[in-house]
Scaffold this active site. Structure first.
Site, PDB file in Angstrom:
ATOM      1  CB  ALA A 229      13.707  11.259   4.984  1.00  0.00           C
ATOM      2  CB  ILE A 230      14.044   8.244  -0.156  1.00  0.00           C
ATOM      3  CG1 ILE A 230      13.842   7.229   0.946  1.00  0.00           C
ATOM      4  CG2 ILE A 230      15.014   7.910  -1.540  1.00  0.00           C
ATOM      5  CD1 ILE A 230      13.965   5.771   0.621  1.00  0.00           C
TER       6      ILE A 230
ATOM      7  CG  HIS B  28      -7.171  10.127   0.352  1.00  0.00           C
ATOM      8  ND1 HIS B  28      -7.280  11.649  -0.077  1.00  0.00           N
ATOM      9  CD2 HIS B  28      -6.095   9.717  -0.238  1.00  0.00           C
ATOM     10  CE1 HIS B  28      -6.363  11.868  -0.895  1.00  0.00           C
ATOM     11  NE2 HIS B  28      -5.538  10.929  -0.885  1.00  0.00           N
TER      12      HIS B  28
ATOM     13  CB  THR C 224      -8.963   7.252  -7.549  1.00  0.00           C
ATOM     14  OG1 THR C 224      -8.340   7.515  -6.099  1.00  0.00           O
ATOM     15  CG2 THR C 224      -9.182   8.804  -7.786  1.00  0.00           C
TER      16      THR C 224
ATOM     17  CD  GLU D 163      -3.685   6.613  -1.601  1.00  0.00           C
ATOM     18  OE1 GLU D 163      -3.346   7.452  -0.758  1.00  0.00           O
ATOM     19  OE2 GLU D 163      -3.996   7.131  -2.651  1.00  0.00           O
TER      20      GLU D 163
END
Ligand code: NAG
Ligand code: NAG
Length: 392
Positions: A161-162, A272, A284, A342
């Site tokens: 949680a930045i 995904h 991708t 990812e």
């Protein structure tokens, strides 16, 4: 000038100083090098013994035999220490979970499995390397709960949680309290640059919130990529002593149905939600061969999401260590993989197959609507305004 046995002694003593420090298997997380003074003592003993045995120091036949035996004992002792040091025996009070994963399931009543009837016919439930793909209907949660409870399994949920992502933390934790690993021991590890903003949320028994302060980076790409490094670092220092499994997820999400021990396995990834049915060409993946994340068009099993992966602390350490190192190598070449962390995760899973694969039930976006095969939506994206949130 040296006899074969002399060569052996000299070789052993040199090895005990240099080799033990360099052997690749021992450069792993658990390895603490034997202290150098100890190694020097051992090698000195070996060299002196060699000189005695080979007759360069005059002594009687009896004492020569004695020296031989003592030397052999020293060598054996030294080698017997290696696995102990390797496993970090002294600092870990528990055996790794996998060594003790047997339990008894007495008198449980449940529907009989049927070897001739598939549980589901609309989805694949196993990969070609025999890892289960977890869909509703593919498992019996009562059996699994019984197994994991008997082990007193402890689960860590890591989340970042930045900057402005801190706004998501309240809903995230609140819904996790309702749906995530209910009845199990859970530690929430909240990485944040704003520790004072983590609002107090009442937790159920056996659950703990740990706030880990981290630096904030300028670009959001950097923030997302550094997650691998931070999970790696804390796996070694903290997680290994506190939990058995780690589940690493995005914070701009909420739980909306049960997520339980059915997801736990040595190392797992999640399909995904945009690519579960896609062809290899459509994935991708990073396609530039210069990048460490490169996957050729004729390779690739699935497209795994960066927003939900995990496994035992040890396996997550290996995974994040790989991804971080690959990222740093690319950074040195001025390359950043197309989908950041990812892309590296997908590269890792291509060559280190996950032992369980979670279906898109475990990572969905309600903007996509529903699907017939999607019986439950367990962990879903919270709508966000990317431009607004990603600004500094
Ligand atoms: C999920 O699976 C269970 C069996 O494991 C079944 O009883 C239940 O109806 C399924 N839920 C949905 C929404 O299909
Ligand atoms: C992670 O650990 C490495 C090596 O100990 C250290 O150099 C690095 O600064 C740490 N990174 C963070 C983000 O704490």
């Amino acid at each position: 000038m040296f006899s074969p046995i002399g060569n052996l002694f000299i070789g052993l003593s040199v090895n005990s100083v240099v080799g033990i420090h360099l052997l690749p298997p021992f450069t792993d997380r658990h390895y603490t090098p034997l202290p150098l003074p100890l190694l020097l003592c051992f090698s000195t003993v070996l060299v002196v013994c060699y000189l005695m045995i080979s007759g360069r120091v005059s002594m009687g036949e009896k004492s020569r035999q004695k020296t031989c035996i003592i030397t052999a004992a020293v060598i054996l002792f030294l080698f017997s220490l290696l696995p102990i040091w390797h496993m970090d025996y002294f600092s870990s009070s528990r055996w790794p979970l996998q060594y003790s994963f047997s339990c008894t399931l007495n008198g449980m009543i449940y529907d009989k499995p049927n070897a001739l009837v598939p549980q589901r016919t609309d989805v694949a439930m196993i990969t070609p390397w025999l890892a289960p793909i977890v869909w509703n209907g593919s498992y019996n949660i009562d059996i699994l709960n019984e197994q994991f409870h008997q082990k007193g399994v402890r689960i860590g949920l890591t989340v970042f949680a930045i900057k402005k992502y801190i706004v998501f933390i309240k809903t995230f934790i609140e819904t996790a309290e309702q749906f995530f690993m209910v009845g199990n021991k859970v530690n929430y590890y909240v990485f944040t640059d704003r520790p004072t903003d983590v609002s107090f949320i009442p937790l159920k028994e056996g659950r703990r919130l740990v706030v880990l302060e981290v630096p904030s980076y300028k670009r959001w790409q950097e923030v997302t990529m550094r997650r691998m490094e931070m999970i790696r670092n804390y796996s070694q220092q903290l997680f290994i002593n506190e939990v058995d499994y780690l589940v690493c997820v995005d914070v701009d999400m909420k739980f909306s149905d049960e997520v339980g021990v059915e997801i736990l396995s040595d190392v797992f990834g999640t399909l995904h939600p945009s690519f579960y049915g896609a062809s290899r060409e459509q994935f991708t993946h990073e396609r530039r061969p210069q990048s460490e994340a490169f996957i050729p068009v004729d390779e690739g099993d699935f497209y795994y999401a960066g927003g939900c992966f995990g496994g035992t602390v040890e396996e997550v350490y290996k995974l994040t260590n790989f991804c971080h190192n690959a990222m740093m190598t690319d950074k040195g070449k001025n390359i950043e993989a197309i989908w950041h962390d990812e892309s590296y995760l997908n590269k890792y899973f291509l060559y280190h197959k996950p032992t369980k694969v979670l279906s898109p039930e475990y990572l969905w976006n309600n903007n996509f609507g529903g699907r017939n095969f999607l019986k439950r939506r367990r962990f879903v994206a919270v709508t966000k305004n990317n431009v607004e949130i990603r600004k500094n």
